[in-house]
Design an enzyme around this catalytic site. Sequence first.
Site, PDB file in Angstrom:
ATOM      1  CE1 TYR A  77      48.987  40.772  36.656  1.00 33.46           C
ATOM      2  CE2 TYR A  77      49.326  41.991  38.682  1.00 33.46           C
ATOM      3  CZ  TYR A  77      48.477  41.493  37.720  1.00 33.46           C
ATOM      4  OH  TYR A  77      47.129  41.714  37.817  1.00 33.46           O
ATOM      5  CE  LYS A 125      39.601  28.165  38.753  1.00 32.86           C
ATOM      6  NZ  LYS A 125      38.174  28.173  39.065  1.00 32.86           N
ATOM      7  CG  ASP A 160      36.036  30.062  40.816  1.00 32.19           C
ATOM      8  OD1 ASP A 160      36.739  29.775  41.816  1.00 32.19           O
ATOM      9  OD2 ASP A 160      35.624  29.199  40.029  1.00 32.19           O
ATOM     10  CG  ASP A 175      45.837  43.893  40.349  1.00 28.91           C
ATOM     11  OD1 ASP A 175      45.337  44.882  40.905  1.00 28.91           O
ATOM     12  OD2 ASP A 175      46.399  43.946  39.250  1.00 28.91           O
ATOM     13  CG  ASP A 234      41.053  47.263  42.141  1.00 25.73           C
ATOM     14  OD1 ASP A 234      41.864  47.611  43.016  1.00 25.73           O
ATOM     15  OD2 ASP A 234      41.060  47.709  40.976  1.00 25.73           O
TER      16      ASP A 234
END
Length: 353
Positions: A142, A188, A220, A244, A248
Amino acid sequence: MASYNISIIKGDGIGPEIIDEAIKVLNAVSKKFDINFNFTEYLMGGCAIDECGNPLPQETIDGVLNSDACLFGAIGGAKWDSLPRELRPESGLLRFRKEMGVFANLRPAMVYDELVDASSLKPSVIKGVDIMVVRELIGGIYFGEPKGKDDFKGWNTMVYTVPEIERIAHVAFKLAQKRSKKVCSIDKANVLDVSQLWRDTVTRISAQYPDVTLSHMYVDNCAMQLIANPRQFDVVLTGNIFGDILSDEASMLSGSIGLLPSASTGLNTAVYEPIHGSAPDIAGLGIANPIATISSASMMLRYSLGEEKAAEAIDNAIKKAMKDGYRTGDLAAYDCVEKVNCARMGDIIASNI
Ligand code: NAD
């Protein structure tokens, strides 16, 4: 008598409604525990654009930095979506986090026993879930450079430095020491070099916390495991974009986005806010669930002000409201004895204090 300066940012949409209820509960705490709160309001987001043409006025930055902690509602809404990206409320929020140096975002995802049916997962899978997602908040893709877009391609860069990874890892391990002593670090590393650095660094830091068990999981797989067997997790440590998305996902385990608080702590100050946005679809109707924001006030008492007893009193007051069957609209389908609006939920929780 302990006295604290609390900066308040109500923001847009349901922000003012939910913050008013959190202040109501803090005032009840103030009486019961003899704590004085000096609240000062600052503008940010769309309301700040309307008032002074800037989503993040300097006065807000200075005021929050000079306070003991900040309680934040939510910002944003369709009214400001057509502005250039850098002038939008959301850009103000990203800049705000960077200015405050709040690099650690703590997002608990817990399930109230009374609301196990509100989750889309089976009660047998969900009962007893108590996860703390620790998300790095001011680094990663970001914020990484270079970034940009032209007519043919768009690009962003995921960058982490060793010191950035070390400081967030320390937060996660220290929290785990006070919980069930497990950290699962998410990356990852099978594909991304930046993730391999993340994994190596977290592993090295873990040697300083021999009482905490560290495991690693690919992002994942974590997305699957959160649904398949969420009780396996205690502290989940992640970078910015993975956190993020995963936080959620984890939040939906609880049944409503209106329940969950967050803390953003770091170098200069700490900001406490619900995980949801400004909910423009229900703004002004007085029906929002204020529990995420009231619970954020509890985190503020616990993590910034060291007022553990007062924090516990808020947590228990929320649990009692749930147990007694009071529900805002988002949860009215689950064991509801009385459907209440935002202000009434605030009254009930304040009186439970
Ligand atoms: P949202 O979280 O605002 O709303 C998603 C859904 O959840 C909506 O149906 C909403 O009514 C419901 N909801 C949210 N909070 C609730 C509550 N307390 N009680 C009951 N229902 C609730 O997400 P969105 O619709 O994607 O975004 C709306 C605006 O909020 C956008 O402008 C977005 O950029 C902004 N936003 C701000 C923040 C923040 O301030 N930290 C975070 C996320 C989104």
